[in-house]
Design a protein around this motif. Sequence first.
Motif, mmCIF file in Angstrom:
data_model
loop_
_atom_site.group_PDB
_atom_site.id
_atom_site.type_symbol
_atom_site.label_atom_id
_atom_site.label_comp_id
_atom_site.label_asym_id
_atom_site.label_seq_id
_atom_site.Cartn_x
_atom_site.Cartn_y
_atom_site.Cartn_z
ATOM 1 N N ASP A 123 0.831 -1.110 -0.168
ATOM 2 C CA ASP A 123 0.032 0.084 -0.098
ATOM 3 C C ASP A 123 1.075 1.180 -0.094
ATOM 4 O O ASP A 123 1.967 1.286 0.706
ATOM 5 C CB ASP A 123 -0.750 0.086 1.190
ATOM 6 C CG ASP A 123 -2.025 -0.797 1.434
ATOM 7 O OD1 ASP A 123 -2.407 -1.235 0.034
ATOM 8 O OD2 ASP A 123 -2.432 -1.380 2.373
ATOM 9 N N ALA A 165 0.664 5.649 -0.129
ATOM 10 C CA ALA A 165 0.001 6.867 0.087
ATOM 11 C C ALA A 165 0.931 8.136 -0.136
ATOM 12 O O ALA A 165 2.262 7.897 0.298
ATOM 13 C CB ALA A 165 -0.611 7.133 1.549
ATOM 14 N N VAL A 197 6.009 10.076 1.015
ATOM 15 C CA VAL A 197 5.249 8.679 0.640
ATOM 16 C C VAL A 197 5.179 7.760 2.023
ATOM 17 O O VAL A 197 6.073 7.457 2.427
ATOM 18 C CB VAL A 197 5.779 7.930 -0.417
ATOM 19 C CG1 VAL A 197 5.163 6.713 -0.756
ATOM 20 C CG2 VAL A 197 5.912 8.705 -1.603
ATOM 21 N N TYR A 203 4.373 4.131 3.063
ATOM 22 C CA TYR A 203 4.453 2.545 2.575
ATOM 23 C C TYR A 203 3.949 1.664 3.835
ATOM 24 O O TYR A 203 4.206 1.876 4.851
ATOM 25 C CB TYR A 203 5.680 2.418 1.826
ATOM 26 C CG TYR A 203 6.894 2.255 3.000
ATOM 27 C CD1 TYR A 203 7.072 0.994 3.503
ATOM 28 C CD2 TYR A 203 7.397 3.281 3.114
ATOM 29 C CE1 TYR A 203 8.022 1.064 4.427
ATOM 30 C CE2 TYR A 203 8.569 3.275 4.062
ATOM 31 C CZ TYR A 203 8.811 2.122 4.869
ATOM 32 O OH TYR A 203 9.775 2.288 5.660
ATOM 33 N N SER A 263 6.257 -0.784 7.671
ATOM 34 C CA SER A 263 5.764 0.260 7.321
ATOM 35 C C SER A 263 6.382 1.701 7.799
ATOM 36 O O SER A 263 7.147 1.572 8.480
ATOM 37 C CB SER A 263 4.172 0.391 7.621
ATOM 38 O OG SER A 263 4.173 0.303 9.248
ATOM 39 N N TRP A 288 -2.767 7.834 7.158
ATOM 40 C CA TRP A 288 -1.810 8.533 6.519
ATOM 41 C C TRP A 288 -1.731 9.824 6.737
ATOM 42 O O TRP A 288 -0.485 10.668 6.745
ATOM 43 C CB TRP A 288 -1.786 8.050 5.246
ATOM 44 C CG TRP A 288 -1.175 6.590 4.927
ATOM 45 C CD1 TRP A 288 -1.893 5.546 4.239
ATOM 46 C CD2 TRP A 288 0.017 6.114 5.274
ATOM 47 N NE1 TRP A 288 -1.099 4.319 4.118
ATOM 48 C CE2 TRP A 288 0.195 4.546 4.816
ATOM 49 C CE3 TRP A 288 1.048 6.540 6.033
ATOM 50 C CZ2 TRP A 288 1.165 3.678 5.034
ATOM 51 C CZ3 TRP A 288 2.205 5.661 6.103
ATOM 52 C CH2 TRP A 288 2.019 4.324 5.756
ATOM 53 N N ASP A 289 -3.077 10.446 6.830
ATOM 54 C CA ASP A 289 -3.182 11.993 7.018
ATOM 55 C C ASP A 289 -2.391 12.512 8.056
ATOM 56 O O ASP A 289 -1.592 13.299 8.222
ATOM 57 C CB ASP A 289 -4.483 12.417 6.935
ATOM 58 C CG ASP A 289 -4.837 12.306 5.310
ATOM 59 O OD1 ASP A 289 -4.246 12.274 4.538
ATOM 60 O OD2 ASP A 289 -6.267 12.425 5.212
ATOM 61 N N ALA A 304 0.944 4.501 -7.443
ATOM 62 C CA ALA A 304 0.939 6.099 -6.954
ATOM 63 C C ALA A 304 1.074 6.815 -8.100
ATOM 64 O O ALA A 304 1.583 6.615 -9.005
ATOM 65 C CB ALA A 304 1.970 6.120 -5.892
#
Length: 294
Positions: free
Chosen positions: A11, A13, A27, A29, A93, A146-147, A287
Motif C-alpha cells: 500500500d 499513500a 510517501v 508505505y 511500514s 496516513w494523513d 501511486a
Amino acid sequence: MDGRERGHTWDFAVAAPDSAPGVAAMVGYRNRDAPDSVHLGLPSATLTLILSLDDGVEAADTPDRLADARPSPVLLGGLHTRATHVNQRPGQSGVQVSVHPLASRALFGVPGAELAVGDSDGFDASDLLGRAATEVHERLTEAPGWDASFALVRHYLVARHRDLGAVAPRSEVVHAWELLARSHGRFPVAELAREVGVSARHLGTLFHREVGRSPKTVATLMRFEYARTLITQDVHVHGRARLAEVALEAGYSDQAHLNREFVRFTGLSPGSWLIREFRNIQDVARAPHEEWTP
C-alpha cells in the motif's frame, strides 16, 4: 479497488506536493503480505529520510553487512552511488521522505556531504537528529492513518527548518543544480560552470563541500533516476519496459550505455532489475508518481 484483489502486496499513500521545506516527495508505505526478501534501494539525486511505523529499517551497503544490520527507526542517507540492500518483511511500514540535497543544512544541521552513504557509517540517524526525531517515530506508531502520519512528519520538518536557521548554500551551487535538474542531468559540466560563472574545478569543489559528489556524478544520478522513472511508467502503461526508447529519451547514447549505468549503480542490468523488482514496480506505479518522483 482493494490492492489485494488486484494482486498488489504494497500500500502506498502520497502526501500533497510541497509538504514541507526542502521536501521533494513524501510517501507512506506498508507491506501488506509480501514475503521476506531483500529490496534494492537504488541511488537517486535526493537524500532519503525514513521514519518507521514499526521497529525500523534494516539496511546496509552490501549483502554481507545486511546480515548484521540492526533496525533503524530513523534512517537518513546521503547521495549514494550503489544500491542499498534493505530487508523487507510482512507488515513493514513507514514514511519515506525524499529531501533536496541543498536543504540538508536547513533540515538536518549539516551539509549533505556529511551524511552517511553506507560502508561503516550505517544509516541510523537517531544520534544526528536527536530525541525529537525518535519521538516522531514513537508517535507515528500510534497514528490513526496516513494523513495523521504525514502531519506529524510535516510538523517535525517545519520545526527543524525554523529552529536551525541555517545559512543557504552558495548561489553558484543552487543555480547549477537547477540547470542540471531541468535537463535531467544532460547539461554538460563545462557549460554548467560557464553558466554559473566559476571554473569547472571550483564548481566541483563547491559541490563536494555541499553534497559530497561532483557535478558529473550528480548529473549521472539525475539521468539514471529519470531513466528509472520512465521504466516505471512503461511497466505501468504497457506491462513491460521499452529499454531502447528509454535509453534515448533519458540521454544515453544507446541501450548498451543504459545497461552499463544500471550495472554501475545496481550491479544488475535493467532486465535483471525488472525481473527482481517487477512486483514492487507495479505497486509503486499505482501511486501518482508524477507528483512525488523528484
